[in-house]
Motif scaffolding. Structure first.
Motif, short mmCIF file in Angstrom:
data_model
loop_
_atom_site.label_atom_id
_atom_site.label_comp_id
_atom_site.label_asym_id
_atom_site.label_seq_id
_atom_site.Cartn_x
_atom_site.Cartn_y
_atom_site.Cartn_z
N SER A 178 0.73 -1.14 -0.04
CA SER A 178 0.00 -0.09 0.11
C SER A 178 0.90 1.17 -0.01
CB SER A 178 -0.96 0.11 1.25
OG SER A 178 -1.46 0.98 1.31
N ARG A 180 -0.04 4.28 -0.84
CA ARG A 180 -0.55 5.50 0.06
C ARG A 180 -0.36 5.50 1.41
NH1 ARG A 180 -5.93 6.23 -2.19
NH2 ARG A 180 -4.69 7.28 -3.83
N ALA A 181 -0.44 4.03 2.04
CA ALA A 181 -0.27 3.97 3.62
C ALA A 181 1.24 4.16 4.05
CB ALA A 181 -0.47 2.51 3.92
#
Length: 185
Positions: A178, A180-181
């Motif tokens: 991920s 974005r995370a």
């Protein structure tokens, strides 16, 4: 219009007007082509070639720095800041103090090998920079895509600094990362 874009347009116009496609980066050094043996040019000559190529493309604030075996190249172009940090083993000089003649000769051989390694590395780095700038000039890629790993993000870390641990974790776990995370913890 961004300064880098102006340079790209200028280079493309020059090409359409009959100039050599890469005349902005194929500067002769010592009246020989830069594209000869990698150990033919000093580290300084290769760095000068890189700087001239970047400035010719429209980059500003081109800076080289060194701390131990770490070398850095930083510049601004197309509204972005870039920083490339590489490790290059270099000779600390070939003068040996004391010791047996065999030890002195061994030190000189090692220093010469390290110097040749540094010359080859910086020559290859110069050629790679030329290739990236040529791709951006021709419209095959953008400068940002060619140097994406080295774009400096807010917080003074590069894209590669942020993504290396995410990529390593994804390979260890076998799961899709991920991004974005990772960038917004």
């Amino acid at each position: 219009m961004a300064k880098g874009q102006w340079s790209v347009n200028k280079a493309l116009k020059a090409y359409r007007d009959g100039a050599k496609a890469h005349s902005w980066m194929m500067t002769a050094i010592d009246s020989r082509s830069f594209y000869t043996r990698g150990d033919s040019f000093s580290v300084g000559a290769s760095r000068e070639h890189i700087e001239r190529a970047l400035v010719g493309f429209g980059a500003t604030e081109v800076r080289f720095s060194q701390r131990g075996d770490l070398n850095a190249l930083a510049f601004r172009a197309c509204g972005r800041q870039f920083r490339i940090v590489v490790s290059v083993l270099q000779s600390q000089g070939s003068a040996a103090t004391g010791g047996e003649p065999e030890q002195v000769q061994g030190h000189e051989v090692t220093a010469k090998a390290l110097e040749l390694n540094a010359r080859r590395f910086w020559h290859a780095f110069a050629l790679a920079t030329d290739a990236k700038l040529a791709a951006a000039t021709a419209g095959v890629a953008t400068l940002e895509s060619e140097f994406l790993a080295h774009v400096v993000l807010p917080g003074n870390r590069t894209v590669i600094d942020e993504l290396e641990p995410v990529i390593a974790s994804a390979y260890r776990s076998g799961r899709r990362p991920s991004i974005r995370a990772a960038l917004h913890p």
